[in-house]
Scaffold this active site. Structure first.
Site, PDB file in Angstrom:
ATOM      1  N   LYS A  93      22.609 -36.897  45.268  1.00 15.48           N
ATOM      2  CA  LYS A  93      23.364 -37.640  44.247  1.00 15.48           C
ATOM      3  C   LYS A  93      22.613 -37.760  42.918  1.00 15.48           C
ATOM      4  O   LYS A  93      23.215 -37.821  41.862  1.00 15.48           O
ATOM      5  CB  LYS A  93      23.717 -39.033  44.765  1.00 15.48           C
ATOM      6  CG  LYS A  93      24.640 -38.993  45.979  1.00 15.48           C
ATOM      7  CD  LYS A  93      25.945 -39.683  45.720  1.00 15.48           C
ATOM      8  CE  LYS A  93      27.008 -39.348  46.748  1.00 15.48           C
ATOM      9  NZ  LYS A  93      26.622 -39.633  48.136  1.00 15.48           N
ATOM     10  N   GLU A 117      30.948 -46.327  40.799  1.00 15.50           N
ATOM     11  CA  GLU A 117      31.468 -46.854  42.064  1.00 15.50           C
ATOM     12  C   GLU A 117      30.502 -46.406  43.149  1.00 15.50           C
ATOM     13  O   GLU A 117      29.800 -45.409  42.988  1.00 15.50           O
ATOM     14  CB  GLU A 117      32.874 -46.299  42.342  1.00 15.50           C
ATOM     15  CG  GLU A 117      32.914 -44.913  42.998  1.00 15.50           C
ATOM     16  CD  GLU A 117      32.339 -43.783  42.167  1.00 15.50           C
ATOM     17  OE1 GLU A 117      32.306 -43.916  40.936  1.00 15.50           O
ATOM     18  OE2 GLU A 117      31.913 -42.765  42.747  1.00 15.50           O
ATOM     19  N   SER A 128      22.011 -32.786  52.890  1.00 16.89           N
ATOM     20  CA  SER A 128      22.322 -33.520  51.657  1.00 16.89           C
ATOM     21  C   SER A 128      21.478 -34.777  51.450  1.00 16.89           C
ATOM     22  O   SER A 128      21.284 -35.205  50.318  1.00 16.89           O
ATOM     23  CB  SER A 128      23.807 -33.877  51.635  1.00 16.89           C
ATOM     24  OG  SER A 128      24.179 -34.575  52.809  1.00 16.89           O
TER      25      SER A 128
HETATM   26  C1  LIG Z   1      27.402 -39.442  49.273  1.00 17.16           C
HETATM   27  C2  LIG Z   1      26.833 -38.522  50.263  1.00 17.16           C
HETATM   28  C3  LIG Z   1      27.586 -37.468  50.828  1.00 17.16           C
HETATM   29  C4  LIG Z   1      29.049 -37.289  50.566  1.00 17.16           C
HETATM   30  O1  LIG Z   1      29.384 -37.025  49.247  1.00 17.16           O
HETATM   31  P1  LIG Z   1      29.755 -35.585  48.712  1.00 17.16           P
HETATM   32  O2  LIG Z   1      30.226 -35.826  47.339  1.00 17.16           O
HETATM   33  O3  LIG Z   1      30.828 -35.030  49.603  1.00 17.16           O
HETATM   34  O4  LIG Z   1      28.537 -34.759  48.771  1.00 17.16           O
HETATM   35  C5  LIG Z   1      26.959 -36.593  51.689  1.00 17.16           C
HETATM   36  N1  LIG Z   1      25.649 -36.744  52.015  1.00 17.16           N
HETATM   37  C6  LIG Z   1      24.902 -37.743  51.506  1.00 17.16           C
HETATM   38  C7  LIG Z   1      23.474 -37.850  51.922  1.00 17.16           C
HETATM   39  C8  LIG Z   1      25.462 -38.668  50.616  1.00 17.16           C
HETATM   40  O5  LIG Z   1      24.707 -39.655  50.122  1.00 17.16           O
END
Ligand SMILES: *Cc1c(COP(=O)(O)O)cnc(C)c1O
Length: 396
Positions: free
Chosen positions: A94, A116, A382
């Site tokens: 993010k 948000e 992610s």
């Molecule tokens: C917020 C988040 C997601 C989901 O958001 P996307 O916009 O679909 O990437 C996935 N993995 C992590 C670690 C997150 O913090």
């Protein structure tokens, strides 16, 4: 004009096929138009991209490693790489978008950031960059999420952000987004709305995808060094709104021989009403400024989604992903809560990496694809799992 720059399948009105667009109140027309122009100018300005690249390198810690998991490679019979977004500052992908967006806000002369947040990861990322750039920051968060994500609420407050609890609706992410849009409508001149995923009205999905595209840019050069070719056979990523997936897919979208796999949160199962799989179980509709696939009733009322992972339980999905799924460019797979928990346990016990629950959904998809032993597979990790420890301890 800047659509010349994008490699995304989007037209100048922000449509990806039948999805996307900008369904916004008139008071925001100018904001959205100015944002589009400012984004195009920023990308053309080497001083902007230099500033962004320096922060991504020295502040976020990029490039994030591309790590070959010997265990998963043996276990699944292919070459399995993990793109380590979990090692970024603040613990997830993010921050890539928060930095790009906040620099854009600064460039546009905006003096106030709003965001948000659901699980709190995007709120923390935005509050972090706001502290760095010396900008006030207001984060809207559903009251339910404020209660269950206390560590992130405390991080945001420590960083100097104001966390506003939202008591409307189910008091979760959808309601927080409504409230952020309301704030933006009331303060269109001085406020920049930092959206946390590839959702919202055009040009947000395109901007957020672009700021996350650093992920696939790095994958290409890292694979070239490690494997002698830029393109993997598969890229696998989880999708909530779709920003980490958009970033991991971005530079492969026009290479048809790279299979793009988007993993939705099935919750208790896509044949139950406790799911967050918007593409697999949803129908087209308009939410938060964009036409996309939504989990809704026949008469268009949003059904509250469910997933064990707070970052994936959004009732919609970015229009890019709705479009890629409908044209067959991406393959959509759903992973249940228990499949994600098992995948998280496997990675933790054999690699010593505790993944975010969201990322664990992407890992769970490895079980559902038949690989060839020479296949090169990249899973986008992610985020890290520190924020999910309480859930892991409860279930594992
Ligand atoms: C917020 C988040 C997601 C989901 O958001 P996307 O916009 O679909 O990437 C996935 N993995 C992590 C670690 C997150 O913090």
């Amino acid at each position: 004009m800047y659509n010349k720059k994008t490699i995304l399948p989007v037209n100048e009105k922000g449509f990806y096929g039948n999805f996307g667009g900008a369904y916004i109140p008139e008071i925001l027309y100018n904001n959205v138009k100015n944002l589009e122009i400012a984004f195009a100018e920023a990308l053309d300005d080497p001083s902007f991209t230099r500033k962004m690249d320096t922060l991504l390198a020295d502040y976020v810690g990029r490039p994030s490693p591309l790590y070959k998991s010997e265990y998963l490679s043996r276990h699944y019979g292919a070459n399995i790489y993990l793109k380590r977004e979990d090692l970024n500052h603040t613990g997830a992908h993010k921050i890539n978008n928060a930095i790009g967006s906040a620099l854009l806000a600064q460039r546009m002369g905006k003096t106030r950031l709003i965001a948000e947040t659901g699980a709190g990861q995007h709120g923390v990322a935005t509050a972090t960059v706001a502290a760095l750039l010396g900008m006030p920051c207001i984060v809207y968060m559903g009251a339910t999420d404020v209660d269950r994500q206390q560590p992130n609420v405390q991080r945001m407050r420590m960083l100097g952000a104001e966390v506003h609890s939202v008591y409307s609706g189910n008091k979760t992410l959808k309601d927080a987004t409504n409230e952020a849009i309301r704030d933006w409508c009331c303060n269109p001149t001085d406020t920049f709305y930092v959206i946390g995923s590839t959702v919202g009205p055009h040009p947000y999905p395109e901007i957020v995808a672009y700021f996350q595209s650093v992920i696939s840019r790095e994958i290409k050069s890292q694979l070239l060094k490690k494997e002698g070719r830029e393109n993997p056979d598969y890229v696998i990523a989880c999708i909530g709104g779709g920003s980490n997936a958009a970033g991991a897919f971005y530079h492969f979208i026009n290479d048809q021989n790279v299979q793009l796999v988007a993993v939705e949160a099935a919750g208790l199962g896509i044949d139950t009403d406790q799911t967050a799989a918007s593409i697999l179980t949803g129908t087209p509709g308009i939410l938060h400024g964009s036409r996309t696939m939504l989990i809704q009733t026949n008469d268009g009322q949003i059904i509250e989604p469910y997933s064990i992972s707070a970052g994936l339980d959004y009732p919609g999905v970015g229009p890019l992903h709705a479009y890629m799924a409908h044209t067959g460019r991406s393959k959509v797979i759903a992973a249940t809560d228990s499949e994600a928990l098992a995948a998280a346990n496997l990675l933790t016990r054999h690699e010593g990496i505790i993944p975010a629950l969201e990322s664990a959904h992407a890992l769970a998809a490895l079980d559902k694809i038949k690989f060839d032993k020479n296949d090169i597979v990249v899973v986008n990790l992610s985020g890290r799992g520190d924020k999910d420890l309480a859930t892991y301890i409860k279930y594992l």
